[in-house]
Write an enzyme that holds these catalytic residues in place. Structure first.
Site, PDB file in Angstrom:
ATOM      1  N   GLY B  12       0.820  -1.213   0.000  1.00  0.00           N
ATOM      2  CA  GLY B  12       0.000   0.000   0.000  1.00  0.00           C
ATOM      3  C   GLY B  12       0.853   1.262   0.000  1.00  0.00           C
ATOM      4  O   GLY B  12       2.089   1.195   0.083  1.00  0.00           O
ATOM      5  N   ARG B  39      -3.930 -11.599  -2.465  1.00  0.00           N
ATOM      6  CA  ARG B  39      -3.928 -10.969  -3.775  1.00  0.00           C
ATOM      7  C   ARG B  39      -2.551 -10.396  -4.134  1.00  0.00           C
ATOM      8  O   ARG B  39      -2.118 -10.434  -5.282  1.00  0.00           O
ATOM      9  CB  ARG B  39      -4.978  -9.852  -3.799  1.00  0.00           C
ATOM     10  CG  ARG B  39      -5.459  -9.415  -5.154  1.00  0.00           C
ATOM     11  CD  ARG B  39      -6.750  -8.575  -5.022  1.00  0.00           C
ATOM     12  NE  ARG B  39      -6.699  -7.652  -3.887  1.00  0.00           N
ATOM     13  CZ  ARG B  39      -6.113  -6.453  -3.904  1.00  0.00           C
ATOM     14  NH1 ARG B  39      -5.547  -6.020  -4.995  1.00  0.00           N
ATOM     15  NH2 ARG B  39      -6.128  -5.687  -2.830  1.00  0.00           N
ATOM     16  N   CYS B 128      -3.127  10.991  10.692  1.00  0.00           N
ATOM     17  CA  CYS B 128      -2.176  11.922  10.062  1.00  0.00           C
ATOM     18  C   CYS B 128      -2.455  13.390  10.389  1.00  0.00           C
ATOM     19  O   CYS B 128      -1.537  14.146  10.726  1.00  0.00           O
ATOM     20  CB  CYS B 128      -2.180  11.716   8.546  1.00  0.00           C
ATOM     21  SG  CYS B 128      -3.818  11.706   7.795  1.00  0.00           S
ATOM     22  N   GLN B 155      -6.928  18.694   2.889  1.00  0.00           N
ATOM     23  CA  GLN B 155      -6.267  17.392   2.892  1.00  0.00           C
ATOM     24  C   GLN B 155      -6.046  16.814   1.502  1.00  0.00           C
ATOM     25  O   GLN B 155      -6.932  16.847   0.649  1.00  0.00           O
ATOM     26  CB  GLN B 155      -7.058  16.423   3.778  1.00  0.00           C
ATOM     27  CG  GLN B 155      -7.044  16.886   5.224  1.00  0.00           C
ATOM     28  CD  GLN B 155      -7.646  15.891   6.193  1.00  0.00           C
ATOM     29  OE1 GLN B 155      -8.520  16.277   6.970  1.00  0.00           O
ATOM     30  NE2 GLN B 155      -7.208  14.649   6.171  1.00  0.00           N
ATOM     31  N   HIS B 242      -0.934  17.454   3.778  1.00  0.00           N
ATOM     32  CA  HIS B 242      -2.127  18.139   4.282  1.00  0.00           C
ATOM     33  C   HIS B 242      -1.755  19.536   4.772  1.00  0.00           C
ATOM     34  O   HIS B 242      -0.648  19.750   5.266  1.00  0.00           O
ATOM     35  CB  HIS B 242      -2.708  17.388   5.490  1.00  0.00           C
ATOM     36  CG  HIS B 242      -3.267  16.031   5.176  1.00  0.00           C
ATOM     37  ND1 HIS B 242      -3.550  15.613   3.900  1.00  0.00           N
ATOM     38  CD2 HIS B 242      -3.611  15.000   5.990  1.00  0.00           C
ATOM     39  CE1 HIS B 242      -4.047  14.378   3.957  1.00  0.00           C
ATOM     40  NE2 HIS B 242      -4.086  13.983   5.209  1.00  0.00           N
TER      41      HIS B 242
END
Lengths: 334, 334
Positions: B12, B39, B128, B155, B242
């Site tokens: 990811g 996967r 975050c 963001q 952000h």
């Protein structure tokens, strides 16, 4: 009873929107005079299917003009608005030149329409971010006095003028093609970025002009010279319509339900607050509309006294934030 | 003393950033285990020039692992983190699964490093937006207690995952070519638009999950269970980093100069506050950095008691907002 209308700055972004709004609202125009700098004079502009030739703005441009909309920058207004007034016109000025001057009405028709008739030939149209915030906050202030506002803006590039839109579009094409992005007039890259509003900063306060306008103009329009207002103004890569995140501290407790009831009846406001579908005010939907979209209506959970409300609003800064507001003032005049 | 490290969710956006940060900081790794769903198992991922094969995450994946970074979603953490702890690993979990659980440390190393050593096998990495706000606010809070925070965020799309970045890029290509824009996973068009954060909304409060996290996590990290915090979280068409507009109410008066002096010495903070050149924190410059950029340091002119300060900050939400913060926790552990 149709009147003679002049538009100063007819070829600019707001000038063009004046024409659109005047046509849409079927404003009763006898003769229409389009004025601009020598550079734009001679250009042809369409209004209601007819061609109009843009004339060069001079001190003699305003003979027999009843309403003159000015939107060609503060220095042009300072130089030519007095000539228009002397010629008998009522000037509705979209620049910041006269907004804070004593004796000159600064008007959002939903807020202080009575001020319109106190003019001495000149009425000032407020800053776009101020108008978009004032329209939903005023009806709340009337039922429960607003003590303090903390605002953060998300402002569209076309607020800077037609060139802002051009710059975002051309930078977007470059970014989408993987090319280096070229800066032109904005101080920083705008595509894929966010930056502090590109207006002059007062070194004494650190506030930029857009922020100072939101504070001072709101106090004048609301006739609340001590209202507590702070703002942080920011540009985002959006073509049109400003958003504002507004935190309100009321004098007495106020529930979101009470806010909804007041805003549902407020002129110029459209509630867009669909929690189930995460559908709230967005610039994409506010663009082209005269209403200010209002949503994210929540109790501010930072307070335990129930006096805080959070809102998120979006409004078209070229329409209600400029042209529509000015035309609404003119409608009340005639 | 090198240790065995596992990364859950290695393929990811945050998982990939873990690898970058671990390599950059030369984290002492003996064996590296990359784990993901069936996967993604079998894929090859590079780390320090070497190829690693991604393995399927199972309950038996954690034998001899000393540090396990989890970043594959809350449900994966809930299911597999207990197995990692049982196998003797210390889990640093980047999801929201355990953050608000009693007895589980929630750590920003610049704020509450002492909490790291109170773990029972599991340490939570905060949201975050919370981290990016906490890093500059905490050193101010230490010298002058923060009573209330009003925050509005700007963001980046990659906060939603690698797909958010893909969706902005593909929509930008469509918009730049004048094509119709296709929505995929975001609830609304993101290019040329701004919308309320795409997380679930609590119907009781109207706050979305991102906002609720900012409120509750800050209270836990600061050990200030009654700190007044409100947030409005918004997505903007920015790939990475952000921004946050932060209004702070202090217990006692605080000048911008005092704020600057404190922040100049604060770890993890870089002051970007160039008034003369209108140069302040921007996502374009915060991207790829570990420091949180802080600027627009101003006295809040809405208050006459000198207790208000406005700030604008920008931080890379994949680095300090996720991977870097977690690796910093791991560095303190070993």
């Amino acid at each position: 009873m149709a009147v003679n209308v002049a538009i100063v700055g007819a070829t600019g972004a707001v000038g063009q929107e004046f024409l659109t709004v005047l046509a849409e609202r079927n404003f009763p125009i006898k003769n229409l005079k389009l004025l601009a700098s020598a550079r734009s004079a001679g250009k042809t502009v369409k209004f209601k299917g007819q061609d109009y030739i843009v004339e060069e703005l001079t001190h003699d441009s305003f003979k027999d003009v009843k309403i003159a909309f000015f939107s060609a920058g503060g220095s042009i207004s300072k130089e030519f608005a007095p000539s228009a007034v002397k010629a008998g016109a009522i000037v509705i000025d979209n620049t910041s030149a006269f907004r804070m001057k004593d004796g000159i009405p600064l008007v959002v028709p939903e807020v202080n329409p009575e001020a319109i008739f106190k003019h001495n030939g000149l009425i000032a149209n407020p800053n776009c971010s101020t108008i978009i915030m004032n329209v939903p906050v005023w009806p709340l202030h009337k039922v429960n006095r607003v003590k303090r506002l903390v605002i953060s803006t998300y402002q569209a590039v076309s607020g800077a003028g037609a060139w802002g839109l051009y710059e975002l579009e051309s930078q977007m094409k470059q970014a989408a093609s993987g090319l280096a992005v070229t800066k032109e007039k904005f101080p920083h890259q705008i595509v894929n970025n966010v930056f502090a509003h590109n207006s002059k900063i007062d070194p004494a306060t650190g506030y930029n002009e857009e922020e100072t306008k939101m504070v001072n103009e709101t106090r004048k329009i609301f006739a609340e010279p001590k209202m507590m207002v702070t703002a942080t103004c920011v540009r985002v890569p959006v073509p049109r319509a400003h958003c504002e995140s507004i935190n309100i501290e009321f004098e007495r407790p106020m529930t979101p339900q009470q806010v909804r009831e007041v805003l549902a009846k407020a002129p110029g406001v459209k509630i867009v607050d669909d929690v189930a579908n995460n559908h709230f005010p967005m610039p994409l939907e506010a663009s082209g509309q005269d209403d200010v979209l209002v949503g994210r209506i929540r109790q501010d959970i930072s307070r335990d006294d129930g006096r805080g409300i959070d809102l998120f609003v979006s409004g078209d800064q070229v329409r209600k934030g400029a042209a529509t507001n000015a035309v609404q003032i003119a409608e009340r005049l005639i």
